[in-house]
Scaffold this motif. Structure first.
Motif, PDB file in Angstrom:
ATOM      1  N   ARG A   1      -4.531   0.610   7.927  1.00  0.00           N
ATOM      2  CA  ARG A   1      -3.601   0.651   6.789  1.00  0.00           C
ATOM      3  C   ARG A   1      -2.989   2.038   6.585  1.00  0.00           C
ATOM      4  NH1 ARG A   1      -3.949  -4.225   4.842  1.00  0.00           N
ATOM      5  NH2 ARG A   1      -5.967  -5.223   4.548  1.00  0.00           N
ATOM      6  N   ALA A   2      -3.634   3.066   7.137  1.00  0.00           N
ATOM      7  CA  ALA A   2      -3.126   4.433   6.952  1.00  0.00           C
ATOM      8  C   ALA A   2      -1.920   4.719   7.843  1.00  0.00           C
ATOM      9  CB  ALA A   2      -4.241   5.448   7.243  1.00  0.00           C
ATOM     10  N   VAL A   3      -1.539   3.756   8.677  1.00  0.00           N
ATOM     11  CA  VAL A   3      -0.462   3.978   9.649  1.00  0.00           C
ATOM     12  C   VAL A   3       0.832   4.470   8.982  1.00  0.00           C
ATOM     13  CG1 VAL A   3       0.415   1.605   9.723  1.00  0.00           C
ATOM     14  CG2 VAL A   3       0.550   3.014  11.764  1.00  0.00           C
ATOM     15  N   VAL A   4       1.071   4.037   7.747  1.00  0.00           N
ATOM     16  CA  VAL A   4       2.324   4.400   7.064  1.00  0.00           C
ATOM     17  C   VAL A   4       2.407   5.905   6.763  1.00  0.00           C
ATOM     18  CG1 VAL A   4       2.740   2.155   6.004  1.00  0.00           C
ATOM     19  CG2 VAL A   4       1.287   3.805   4.815  1.00  0.00           C
ATOM     20  N   ARG A   5       1.280   6.611   6.835  1.00  0.00           N
ATOM     21  CA  ARG A   5       1.278   8.046   6.550  1.00  0.00           C
ATOM     22  C   ARG A   5       1.640   8.879   7.788  1.00  0.00           C
ATOM     23  NH1 ARG A   5      -2.408   8.829   2.260  1.00  0.00           N
ATOM     24  NH2 ARG A   5      -1.740  10.987   2.220  1.00  0.00           N
TER      25      ARG A   5
END
Ligand code: 5GP
Length: 217
Positions: free
Chosen positions: A155-159
């Motif tokens: 889920r951290a991919v957007v950062r």
């Protein structure tokens, strides 16, 4: 050149360690920051080469002294990046490639905002699972823990500024190498850019005024 940190993140089994190794083997403009950890060395690992292996007490004391640029608890062991390691690579005029977990990556990015965060995405859940299971060092319980962590880490991919799908190692390598090359010529990283452009403009001004003078005579 103004060196920067290339942060490679992926869930365990995502391929960041293999890609880090390739970058270090193939590029002489890239160096490695040796992390500290409280986990025990695995067979074939050497202290001061793979990691600085510390006791929990040593690690906590160094953390209290502010020696770490980031640190995280990964599956019950502590891991951290020494500021001094990063500075050492920078001072040798090389970019530093960081093979660190997602929690650490986000902390490091806050401390070194000029860093380049790259997320390596496994091509499928099946591939991630089989890469994790093929590591003979991991027990079934550890594999389960890593898969649970992977769910959250994804889920951290957007950062991350860049996302590379790691379905083919050579292609993923080429893409990461292209990111390093492109970031090297980012406007904000070019030392002396303003002076260089001012020099060019002054030279053009001289040419323009001498042409005008010639034109008038
Ligand atoms: P391993 O114990 O298998 O070498 O690494 C376990 C995890 O810890 C991997 O996801 C690796 O990227 C991460 N890791 C290694 N060094 C560091 C570090 O210095 N900081 C953080 N936050 N994670 C690290």
């Amino acid at each position: 050149m103004n060196p920067f940190a290339l942060i490679l993140s992926s869930p365990s089994g995502g391929g960041k360690t293999t890609l880090t190794r390739l970058l270090l083997e193939r590029r002489d403009d890239v160096g490695y920051s040796i992390s500290c950890t409280t986990r025990k060395p695995r067979l074939g690992e050497t202290d001061g080469v793979d990691y600085h292996f510390l006791t929990r007490e040593e690690f906590l004391a160094r953390r209290l002294r502010g020696d770490f640029a980031e640190s995280a608890d990964v599956f019950g062991n502590l891991y951290g990046t020494l500021r001094q390691e990063v500075e050492m690579v920078f001072s040798s005029q090389r970019h530093v490639v960081m093979d660190i977990d997602v929690q650490g990556a986000l902390q490091f990015l806050a401390a070194f905002p000029e860093s380049v965060p790259v997320f390596l995405l496994p091509p499928s859940a099946d591939v991630l699972l089989s890469r994790l299971k093929s590591r003979n060092t991991e027990s079934a319980e550890i594999v389960r823990q890593r898969l649970t962590a992977a769910r959250d880490e994804l889920r951290a991919v957007v950062r991350y500024d860049y996302v590379v799908i790691n379905d083919d190692l050579e292609r993923a390598y080429r893409q990461v190498a292209a990111i390093v090359d492109a970031e090297t010529v980012r406007h904000s990283r070019l030392p002396g850019l303003e002076e260089r452009v001012e020099g060019l403009i002054s030279e053009l001004d001289r040419q323009i005024s001498s042409n005008l003078t010639v034109g008038r005579s």
